[in-house]
Design a protein around this motif. Structure first.
Motif, PDB file in Angstrom:
ATOM      1  N   MET A  67     -14.660  -1.824  -3.896  1.00 15.27           N
ATOM      2  CA  MET A  67     -15.255  -2.794  -4.816  1.00 15.27           C
ATOM      3  C   MET A  67     -15.507  -4.146  -4.150  1.00 15.27           C
ATOM      4  N   ASP A  68     -14.537  -4.595  -3.339  1.00 16.96           N
ATOM      5  CA  ASP A  68     -14.607  -5.930  -2.736  1.00 16.96           C
ATOM      6  C   ASP A  68     -14.713  -5.916  -1.216  1.00 16.96           C
ATOM      7  N   ASN A  69     -14.710  -4.703  -0.634  1.00 12.51           N
ATOM      8  CA  ASN A  69     -14.832  -4.539   0.810  1.00 12.51           C
ATOM      9  C   ASN A  69     -13.665  -5.164   1.580  1.00 12.51           C
ATOM     10  N   ASN A  70     -12.525  -5.304   0.948  1.00 11.26           N
ATOM     11  CA  ASN A  70     -11.305  -5.728   1.630  1.00 11.26           C
ATOM     12  C   ASN A  70     -10.116  -5.302   0.784  1.00 11.26           C
ATOM     13  N   VAL A  71      -8.917  -5.441   1.333  1.00 10.14           N
ATOM     14  CA  VAL A  71      -7.726  -4.998   0.615  1.00 10.14           C
ATOM     15  C   VAL A  71      -7.000  -6.160  -0.059  1.00 10.14           C
ATOM     16  N   SER A  72      -7.629  -7.315  -0.096  1.00 10.33           N
ATOM     17  CA  SER A  72      -7.053  -8.471  -0.792  1.00 10.33           C
ATOM     18  C   SER A  72      -7.985  -8.896  -1.916  1.00 10.33           C
ATOM     19  N   GLY A  73      -8.469  -7.907  -2.655  1.00 12.72           N
ATOM     20  CA  GLY A  73      -9.422  -8.170  -3.721  1.00 12.72           C
ATOM     21  C   GLY A  73      -8.770  -8.402  -5.068  1.00 12.72           C
ATOM     22  N   ASN A  74      -9.514  -8.093  -6.108  1.00 16.29           N
ATOM     23  CA  ASN A  74      -9.109  -8.402  -7.477  1.00 16.29           C
ATOM     24  C   ASN A  74      -7.801  -7.736  -7.877  1.00 16.29           C
ATOM     25  N   GLN A  75      -7.651  -6.469  -7.575  1.00 12.29           N
ATOM     26  CA  GLN A  75      -6.434  -5.766  -7.976  1.00 12.29           C
ATOM     27  C   GLN A  75      -5.213  -6.258  -7.207  1.00 12.29           C
ATOM     28  N   ALA A  76      -5.375  -6.531  -5.938  1.00 14.49           N
ATOM     29  CA  ALA A  76      -4.253  -7.025  -5.140  1.00 14.49           C
ATOM     30  C   ALA A  76      -3.799  -8.404  -5.614  1.00 14.49           C
TER      31      ALA A  76
END
Length: 220
Positions: free
Chosen positions: A179-188
């Motif tokens: 969704m955000d192209n990284n692992v520190s996005g909205n869910q994180a």
């Protein structure tokens, strides 16, 4: 004779390259949602880094000294871990061995998650969740005491490419990468995976459940 020497040199060069590649790959690890990191860690603390120096922490099987980088810290708060104060964290001296580099210039505050060794010391690696305190979202900070532990019985499954599916009601689908192209996005930054009264798990944000349209996207 000339061929033999050259052959040895080539062989040594190949061994050297292999060893460097081996070290470079020695620290590869899958990214984890902050909640996963919290649940898997022995120690979770907020601390200010004061100084650093290399110390010997024993010897290897050949009798050579084993070096570690020791970060002296000022403990601010313990979210998970031993009751005694922690005044230092240890890491490998170089990044190829998973050593962590922390900022010493401004005596920054960090959230540090790591492993408690049998001798009572705390060890951290590049695979652990370590973030400057100021870069953490308000919900991440709140979840350290009120949310993450409630979801340690849940499994957070990372979606790397669509379509993604869940195999159990006790899983939450983590889609920041797609969704955000990284692992520190909205869910994180804004969600925790919480176990409900019926033992199923779902994403939870702040004081209210996630919006339905978000759930439709995250859990197809």
């Amino acid at each position: 004779m000339t061929w033999t020497v050259s052959g040895c040199v080539v062989t040594l060069a190949i061994l050297f390259i292999w060893r460097v590649d081996d070290l470079a790959e020695a620290c590869s690890c899958a990214p984890a949602h902050p909640q996963q990191a919290f649940c898997n860690s022995d120690v979770v603390i907020r601390a200010k880094v004061m100084s650093a120096n290399r110390v010997a922490v024993g010897s290897d099987v050949y009798g050579n000294p084993v070096k570690r980088l020791k970060y002296d810290i000022k403990l601010i708060k313990t979210f998970k871990g031993p009751s005694q104060d922690i005044d230092a964290v240890y890491t490998a001296p170089i990044s190829s061995l998973c050593g962590v580099t922390l900022d010493l210039e401004g005596q920054m505050e960090y959230l540090i998650m790591g492993k408690l060794e049998t001798d009572g010391t705390v060890h951290v690696t590049l695979c652990d969740f370590i973030e400057p305190w100021e870069s953490m979202s308000p919900i991440q900070r709140k979840s350290l005491t009120q949310r993450y532990e409630m979801g340690c019985g849940c499994k957070i499954t990372r979606c790397e490419s669509v379509p993604c599916t869940l195999s159990s009601e006790t899983e939450c689908l983590w889609t920041d990468w797609v969704m955000d192209n990284n692992v520190s996005g909205n869910q994180a930054k804004h969600f925790a995976c919480i176990q409900r009264s019926d033992s199923s798990c779902a994403w939870y944000r702040g004081a209210a459940p996630p919006k339905k349209d978000f759930l439709d996207i995250e859990e197809p």
